[in-house]
Design an enzyme around this catalytic site. Structure first.
Site, short mmCIF file in Angstrom:
data_model
loop_
_atom_site.label_atom_id
_atom_site.label_comp_id
_atom_site.label_asym_id
_atom_site.label_seq_id
_atom_site.Cartn_x
_atom_site.Cartn_y
_atom_site.Cartn_z
N THR A 74 -19.53 -14.66 12.87
CA THR A 74 -20.84 -14.57 13.52
C THR A 74 -21.86 -13.95 12.58
OG1 THR A 74 -19.70 -14.33 15.63
CG2 THR A 74 -22.03 -13.78 15.59
N ALA A 75 -21.40 -13.06 11.70
CA ALA A 75 -22.30 -12.48 10.71
C ALA A 75 -22.95 -13.57 9.86
CB ALA A 75 -21.53 -11.50 9.82
N HIS A 121 -17.38 -4.83 9.95
CA HIS A 121 -16.36 -3.80 10.16
C HIS A 121 -16.84 -2.44 9.64
CE1 HIS A 121 -13.94 -6.96 11.69
NE2 HIS A 121 -13.62 -7.48 10.53
#
Length: 285
Positions: free
Chosen positions: A120-121, A158
């Protein structure tokens, strides 16, 4: 695939990434603090790009799998989205970082190391800057690769979101903040998908078990955090607590109406922009 193990016991296979937030979320199930009569849960840990690919290419390899929302349109025939277990950025999310404080215009002319084209990034970055040049690098090698000068900037996900500045890197854009300013919605990054072929009754039981596992961790935060620390790359306990709090919270128990709308909006925008090649039929079970 789920299989029958002992008499009357069914194995449910779960796959998620080896990160502190996922470990925290699945703590109850992984340590048998949360149990379901007749079900046995087994866990596989793998990076999110690999899980996306396996869910798309394999014929339902895992009963429950963590996925990037970007990948959902390509696996929606086999999987439905669970209403719990999502990672949602409330005005924060993946970041583009660089050794120099480039302007947004400057950064669009650089080659960016990204953690995978199904993340999605990556989708959010391409919505922001459609023509930007990218190259896929393992998510845990993006910061080292930028520091070594292999790339002029990197897209980090993350725990790197809390540690990049230690290395002297500059945040150029926070995609979660950009998304909130653009749409007024939170940025849905990843969720848990469940194999449709399990059937309504088993899907309901497994969904309840996952929600109970999340609630157990939230209710027993210290012990769940202690467990999650083994997956907290380069984070001290305070940072791990902060990171888990960013991505395991009330929205992880349920996306809420605006969270579900955000999933639909994100995938619709990706399809309209030609980044996603097939329309999404978003359904939560």
């Amino acid at each position: 695939m789920s299989t029958l193990t002992a008499v009357g016991t069914r194995e449910i296979t779960i796959a998620h990434s080896p990160d502190s937030d996922d470990a925290f979320m699945f703590y109850g199930l992984a340590t048998n603090k949360v149990q379901v009569p007749g079900l046995r849960f087994t866990h596989t840990l793998s990076d999110i790009q690999s899980l996306n690919q396996k869910a798309i290419e394999g014929d339902g390899v895992y009963d429950v799998t963590a996925i990037s929302f970007h990948a959902y349109p390509y696996l929606q025939r086999k999987y439905a989205l669970m209403t719990c277990g999502g990672s949602v950025g409330e005005g924060y999310g993946p970041m583009v970082v660089a050794p120099r404080a480039y302007s947004l215009d400057e950064i669009t002319k650089k080659k960016i190391a990204v953690p995978g084209e199904l993340t999605t990034a990556y989708l959010a970055l391409k919505l922001l800057a459609p023509g930007i040049e990218t190259e896929v690098v393992s998510f845990d090698q993006i910061i080292p690769s930028v520091l070594e000068g292999k790339y002029e900037a990197g897209l980090i996900i993350h725990e790197g979101q809390l540690t990049y500045d230690r290395s002297g890197l500059h945040r150029i854009v926070d995609l979660g903040k950009w998304w909130a300013q653009t749409t007024g919605l939170p940025l849905p990054l990843g969720g848990n998908a469940i194999r449709r072929s399990l059937g309504p009754e088993l899907i309901s039981s497994v969904s309840t078990a996952l929600r109970d596992s999340i609630q157990y961790a939230l209710d027993h935060r210290d012990e769940a955090l202690a467990y999650a620390m083994q997956f907290a790359r380069d984070l001290d306990p305070q940072q791990a607590d902060r990171f888990v709090g960013m991505y395991v919270n009330e929205r992880t128990l349920d996306y809420g109406p605006d969270g579900r709308e955000a999933v639909r909006r994100l995938l619709d925008m990706g399809y309209q922009a030609g980044i996603i090649t097939q329309p999404a039929r978003v359904d939560f079970v």
